[in-house]
Scaffold this active site. Structure first.
Site, PDB file in Angstrom:
ATOM      1  N   GLU A  12       1.273  -1.416   0.066  1.00 36.02           N
ATOM      2  CA  GLU A  12       0.145   0.329   0.177  1.00 36.02           C
ATOM      3  C   GLU A  12       0.709   1.266  -0.589  1.00 36.02           C
ATOM      4  OE1 GLU A  12      -2.386   0.491   3.367  1.00 36.02           O
ATOM      5  OE2 GLU A  12      -3.483   2.476   1.846  1.00 36.02           O
ATOM      6  N   CYS A  31      -6.493   1.050   2.543  1.00 34.93           N
ATOM      7  CA  CYS A  31      -7.962   2.065   3.091  1.00 34.93           C
ATOM      8  C   CYS A  31      -7.362   3.315   1.852  1.00 34.93           C
ATOM      9  CB  CYS A  31      -7.524   2.927   3.773  1.00 34.93           C
ATOM     10  SG  CYS A  31      -8.341   1.477   5.546  1.00 34.93           S
ATOM     11  N   ASN A  76     -12.335  -3.094   0.249  1.00 29.90           N
ATOM     12  CA  ASN A  76     -10.867  -3.339   1.303  1.00 29.90           C
ATOM     13  C   ASN A  76     -11.482  -3.849   2.467  1.00 29.90           C
ATOM     14  OD1 ASN A  76      -8.536  -3.858   2.558  1.00 29.90           O
ATOM     15  ND2 ASN A  76      -9.290  -1.313   3.169  1.00 29.90           N
ATOM     16  N   GLU A  77     -11.453  -2.744   3.398  1.00 21.81           N
ATOM     17  CA  GLU A  77     -12.242  -3.059   4.702  1.00 21.81           C
ATOM     18  C   GLU A  77     -13.358  -2.850   4.888  1.00 21.81           C
ATOM     19  OE1 GLU A  77      -9.271  -1.472   7.845  1.00 21.81           O
ATOM     20  OE2 GLU A  77      -8.236  -3.295   8.211  1.00 21.81           O
TER      21      GLU A  77
HETATM   22  O1  AHR Z   1      -1.801  -1.117   6.636  1.00 22.12           O
HETATM   23  C1  AHR Z   1      -2.638  -0.130   7.205  1.00 22.12           C
HETATM   24  C2  AHR Z   1      -4.721   0.188   7.033  1.00 22.12           C
HETATM   25  O2  AHR Z   1      -4.654  -0.785   7.795  1.00 22.12           O
HETATM   26  C3  AHR Z   1      -5.007  -0.082   5.483  1.00 22.12           C
HETATM   27  O3  AHR Z   1      -5.184   0.756   4.531  1.00 22.12           O
HETATM   28  C4  AHR Z   1      -6.438  -1.011   6.421  1.00 22.12           C
HETATM   29  O4  AHR Z   1      -6.701  -1.924   5.141  1.00 22.12           O
HETATM   30  C5  AHR Z   1      -5.498  -0.794   7.463  1.00 22.12           C
HETATM   31  O5  AHR Z   1      -6.812  -0.878   8.177  1.00 22.12           O
END
Ligand code: AHR
Length: 693
Positions: free
Chosen positions: A57, A264, A409-410
């Protein structure tokens, strides 16, 4: 068979000391060896080929300033505040004026540039680019400087380009003589039309925090755009390639997959701020920067200058995956901005109700679905297809062989499930072979997690992505997490996990041995359940020591060098020793895995002809074990041990001591199907015992 201390234990400083301290007399007092039985004659399921992977990321300057080695920040003056990364020398005292202009730009997509006007010639008439916390340059290495220039009214004769090390004045006003020049060139032959110029710079010395100075020669007006300083030494010497030391660390992991681009960042703070893969391909100079969502997320790591240049875009990502032998696993936006931020929703055109999203100017869910379909075509489609043709034009005629896509993602709640359903349906309808990864949300338990898991299983989701960031003890206590999971149906993708020494998002979290050994312990539970857990990746992957927002991270770097954290080496040991077939392991007296802080798992590596046993001794005392390989055949004579151990649970690697704690290899004699071994205090041990099932 007992192995001598000197042979068994690695020689990191703490252990060398320990070897001296415990000696044979102390060993004689250790309790009777615990016997573990590896049921070689009762093999389980195959270990998934791509079980251990990586999660990238763009957080912590992972892309610009990290893996993507462009040294100029904001090279096209296209950030919202157009001069981020740039400073006029001496507060522009030597310039008559300067402005960011849009008057006849290079292209409609790249429509801002810097216009410098000089009244009287001065060596201070120009601008400095600061790089990403400076520019790391190496003595004698080659860097391609390139720029677009257009001469305006007056008599500008050229542009002087200096790579320099700032003087001792720190952030005081720069003058032409305030730094130490490392390389210098002059660009002449300017024209009244935009033209690209390039020259190779070879620094006379190595510097971690150099900067680039551009000054106007002569008087008059000069337009400047797309300023780049790019190392020639990239991984595989690719043009627009990646930083070689970092790629090598990734490759050395033997990663099974590469999850990208988030996290994120996929979601964005708002939908406008989301990651859009189509904006990241094609001509690098035409890729528009976007504010990085991590820029102001954490007040304690405030980074307002954090943008994404997308120089490392989706083409480069697919190419990187190929280079390091990892399956690409793109994660795509499901029509939802981050639910921790704006939680903005893209409307579902055909749906009504509280979660359908409001009709507005923004894109509907169809746009997001179409983006996913087009991505598959970009990766795998023929040259005759619209998106396949773009891949071919970028220099990769062969398909990238994309097999998996993550939807969201989340994400959590009904808003997600109502978008996931039509998204997954459309993707499967057009590309039935593409495997889909769904999201169980940001927590590994609780009501939202349970509901999402239930629904996704009902929908026959292929993979469910679970994330867990927790204290080291959580990892040791939850080693049995997957023992009770259903053995059929959806597989688990542990897409993000890391032990946090202090707490989630704390800037005090450390990549220490306590966290790493606890992850190693937990991973025995992943390996024992490799029929359920198909993929797993530590998170996040990269962090710049001067510019991070989140900790802990797998790999740390500065502008010149890098190192794998102790957690990195745990991941590497699992990945390099993943084997091919699960083997059940019984702990002494049929105890649960983790009892008395002893953790174990085993696999057969059929092609290598080895039984591979992983053992974690989370205890300050050495522990003698007997590993009985029930039903093992064709035993060899010499085994290999890979050990990470430190009596100090706070041990960390660092730029100064990059290999303070790494796996140490030794050999041991194998006399038969029962192998005796003494586990070092606080150790993670991988035994490769020659033998077949
Ligand atoms: O890794 C940092 C963040 O942690 C990521 O973007 C997210 O998916 C998780 O909450």
């Amino acid at each position: 068979m007992r192995i001598s201390i000197a042979k068994t234990f690695p020689f990191t400083t703490p252990l060398a000391l320990l070897g001296l301290l415990i000696g044979p007399a102390a060993l004689a007092q250790t309790p009777a060896p615990a016997t573990l039985t590896v049921q070689v004659n009762k093999p389980g399921a195959p270990v998934p080929k791509n079980m251990y992977g990586l999660f990238f990321e763009d957080i912590n300057f992972a892309a610009d300033g990290g893996l993507y080695p462009e040294l100029v920040k904001n090279k096209s003056f296209e950030t919202d505040d157009h001069l981020i990364g740039w400073r006029a020398i001496r507060g522009a005292q030597a310039l008559q004026s300067y402005l960011v202009s849009s008057d006849r730009p290079i292209s409609a997509g790249n429509n801002h540039f810097l216009r410098l006007s000089v009244g009287s010639a001065s060596p201070d008439a120009g601008f400095v680019n600061e790089g990403f916390r400076g520019m790391g340059v190496k003595q004698g290495a080659e860097y391609t400087f390139s720029v677009y220039l257009r001469r305006g009214p007056g008599r500008v004769s050229g542009l002087s380009v200096t790579l320099e090390e700032p003087g001792q004045r720190g952030s005081g006003p720069e003058t032409a003589s305030s730094g130490r020049a490392l390389a210098q060139a002059s660009i002449t032959g300017l024209s009244g039309e935009w033209q690209k110029y390039s020259v190779v710079l070879k620094p006379s010395a190595t510097a971690a925090k150099a900067r680039l100075k551009l000054t106007v020669e002569g008087t008059g007006t000069l337009d400047v755009d797309v300023v780049s300083l790019f190392p020639k030494d990239t991984y595989m010497k690719r043009e627009n390639g990646l930083r070689p030391d970092l790629v090598q660390l990734l490759k050395d992991m033997k990663p099974g997959f590469l999850r990208f681009p988030g996290g994120c960042i996929v979601e964005g703070i708002t939908l406008d701020n989301r990651y859009q893969w189509k904006e990241t391909i094609g001509d690098v100079a035409a890729r528009k920067p976007l504010i990085n969502r991590w820029n102001k997320e954490f007040a304690h790591r405030y980074t307002p200058d954090y943008y994404q240049s997308f120089g490392l875009g989706f083409f480069e990502y697919f190419q990187l995956s190929e280079d390091i032998g990892a399956e690409p696993l793109p994660i795509l936006n499901v029509g939802m901005a981050c639910q921790f931020n704006s939680a903005e929703l893209a409307p579902i055109s055909a749906a009504k109700g509280p979660n359908a999203g409001s009709a507005g100017d923004g894109p509907t869910l169809d746009t997001f679905i179409q983006d996913a379909l087009d991505l598959v075509e970009f990766a795998n489609g023929p040259a005759t297809s619209t998106w396949g043709a773009k891949r071919v034009a970028m220099g990769h005629p062969a398909p990238f062989n994309l097999k998996m896509i993550g939807i969201g993602n989340e994400q959590w709640g009904p808003q997600y499930l109502e978008r996931y359903e039509p998204f997954a349906k459309a993707l499967k309808a057009k590309y039935p072979a593409i495997q889909i990864v769904s999201s169980a949300g940001p927590s590994p338990d609780g009501d939202l997690f349970d509901k999402a898991t239930f629904k996704l299983r009902e929908e026959k989701a292929e993979y469910i992505d679970e994330h867990y960031y927790a204290k080291p003890e959580w990892f040791r206590q939850h080693v049995d997490r997957y023992d009770s999971y259903p053995r059929t149906g959806s597989k688990i993708f542990a897409g993000e996990y890391a032990a946090q020494s202090v707490g989630i998002a704390s800037e005090k979290n450390k990549n220490n041995w306590d966290c790493a050994i606890s992850e190693a312990a937990f991973m025995t539970g992943l390996e024992r359940n490799a029929d359920v857990v198909a993929m797993a990746s530590y998170a996040p992957m990269l962090a710049h020591v001067d510019a991070w927002q989140w900790t802990p991270n797998l790999i740390w770097f500065d502008n010149l060098s890098s190192y794998g954290s102790v957690n990195y080496y745990v991941q590497q040991l699992y990945s390099q020793n993943k084997g091919t077939t699960m083997l059940p392991v019984q702990l002494p007296g049929g105890a649960k895995n983790g009892t008395d802080n002893l953790f174990a798992s085993a696999v057969a590596d059929d092609p290598a002809g080895d039984i591979v046993v992983k053992l974690v001794n989370y205890s300050p005392a050495p522990r003698a074990v007997k590993v009985s390989l029930a039903g093992a055949k064709k035993m060899g004579k010499t085994g290999r041990a890979f050990v990470m151990a430190s009596s100090d649970l706070n041990t960390q690697n660092s730029l100064q001591e990059p290999r303070k704690l790494t796996p140490q290899e030794s050999t041991f004699a194998v006399a038969g199907p029962t192998v005796s071994y003494t586990l070092a205090p606080n150790s993670f041990t991988v035994l490769r015992i020659p033998g077949k099932r």
